[in-house]
Enzyme design. Structure first.
Site, mmCIF file in Angstrom:
data_model
loop_
_atom_site.group_PDB
_atom_site.id
_atom_site.type_symbol
_atom_site.label_atom_id
_atom_site.label_comp_id
_atom_site.label_asym_id
_atom_site.label_seq_id
_atom_site.Cartn_x
_atom_site.Cartn_y
_atom_site.Cartn_z
ATOM 1 N N SER A 1 0.840 -1.199 0.000
ATOM 2 C CA SER A 1 0.000 0.000 0.000
ATOM 3 C C SER A 1 0.884 1.262 0.000
ATOM 4 C CB SER A 1 -0.960 -0.051 1.191
ATOM 5 O OG SER A 1 -1.988 0.896 1.059
ATOM 6 N N GLU B 1 -9.753 -6.438 -4.041
ATOM 7 C CA GLU B 1 -9.174 -5.465 -3.112
ATOM 8 C C GLU B 1 -9.477 -4.018 -3.493
ATOM 9 O OE1 GLU B 1 -5.300 -3.721 -3.392
ATOM 10 O OE2 GLU B 1 -4.546 -5.744 -3.775
ATOM 11 N N HIS C 1 -6.905 -6.265 0.198
ATOM 12 C CA HIS C 1 -5.750 -5.374 0.242
ATOM 13 C C HIS C 1 -4.589 -6.010 1.012
ATOM 14 C CE1 HIS C 1 -3.952 -1.546 -0.466
ATOM 15 N NE2 HIS C 1 -3.906 -1.171 0.806
#
EC number: 3.4.11.5
Length: 302
Positions: free
Chosen positions: A112, A249, A276
């Site tokens: 991320s 995700e 995610h």
């Protein structure tokens, strides 16, 4: 680098918590957590999982400034916030951690927000890398936000989706119904497996850091990540690059496919039933992909 925990003192005087798993190896993996303002915890099993795949990898990870075990500056001071809540600061922090841990010719993995730092590091400091692993991060925020709208319409009723948009338009972040809907989306697209191992009695998120870059939650961006767009740069990433995404995700797979075309020496893999945090949602598939990538780069077959 010996395994174990080490507190490092940055040149700015702040302290970071770092940890290394595994005995010294020719393969070093430095891991960058997400958030911004998250912490290291989902890296804790990486050494063991890669060992199960037949690879001896020394895994290094740390909590970024402001996060969990590391020093937490007073970001309410505008001078401190202006100095340290920037892309440039967090990128320079990665390089300083690398130097202070004494590793080079290593692999960098970021999840991320950590994936954004990985891209930036590969562009600026690529000479230090054997390879880069971008886990669940795209190269611009516009396509991400478009995907968030699609997610709402997929997971929620039209009435609930519109209610969320209205709350965001009015800045009504603390509305109880709004937060309940955020949690529905979290369970569908962020932490699909809802693992008890990373649950806590207290919130571990560095909220000032998260708010400064992201905003209230994963499905809206009101902070500095609104500026995130390096679509015109990623073709300059030259190191062997693995793009790994969950198939269910928050990040758009369409963007990942485009990135795989743009980055010259790259491979895109996806994890079925992964959100995610697909390294948790479907660990066997995730770690096989990662091990295959490391093995191929090490053998010159990537």
């Amino acid at each position: 680098m010996k395994q174990g925990t080490k507190i490092i003192t940055l040149d700015n005087g702040y302290h970071l918590w770092t940890h290394t798993d595994g005995e010294d190896s020719k393969i070093h993996l430095l891991a960058l957590h997400g958030g911004p303002g998250g912490n290291h915890e989902y890296w804790e099993n990486f050494h063991d999982e890669l060992q199960k795949q037949g690879l001896n990898v020394q895994v290094h990870y740390y909590d970024q400034l402001g996060s969990w075990y590391s020093d937490q500056p007073d970001y309410s001071d505008p001078k401190i916030a202006d100095k340290y809540l920037t892309y440039d600061y967090f990128l320079s922090e990665v390089e300083e951690v690398r130097q202070k841990l004494g590793i080079d010719h290593f692999y960098l993995i970021g999840q991320s927000w950590g994936g954004a730092l990985t891209m930036l590091y590969a562009l600026k400091y690529g000479s230090h890398l054997k390879g880069a692993i971008i886990s669940s991060m795209v190269d611009n925020i516009d396509e991400y936000l478009e995907h968030q709208d699609a997610i709402r319409d997929e997971a929620l009723s039209p009435k609930d989706a519109q209610f969320m948009r209205d709350c965001e338009k009015n800045g009504d972040w603390h509305n109880a119904r709004y937060q309940e809907l955020v949690e529905v989306l979290n369970k569908g697209y962020v932490d699909r497996k809802q693992p008890p191992a990373i649950s806590h009695l207290v919130d571990t998120m560095a909220v000032p850091v998260y708010n400064a870059f992201q905003g209230d939650n994963e499905f809206v961006v009101t902070g500095k990540l609104k500026e995130w767009d390096i679509r015109d740069q990623i073709h300059k990433i030259k190191v062997p690059t693995l793009l790994t995404f969950g198939e269910h995700e928050t990040m758009p797979l369409k963007s990942a496919q485009r990135m795989a075309q743009a980055i010259p020496n790259s491979r895109l893999v996806t994890t079925p039933n992964g959100g995610h945090h697909h390294m948790i949602d479907n660990a066997p598939v995730y770690f096989k992909h990662l091990a295959d990538y490391l093995r191929d780069v090490e053998s010159g077959k990537f």
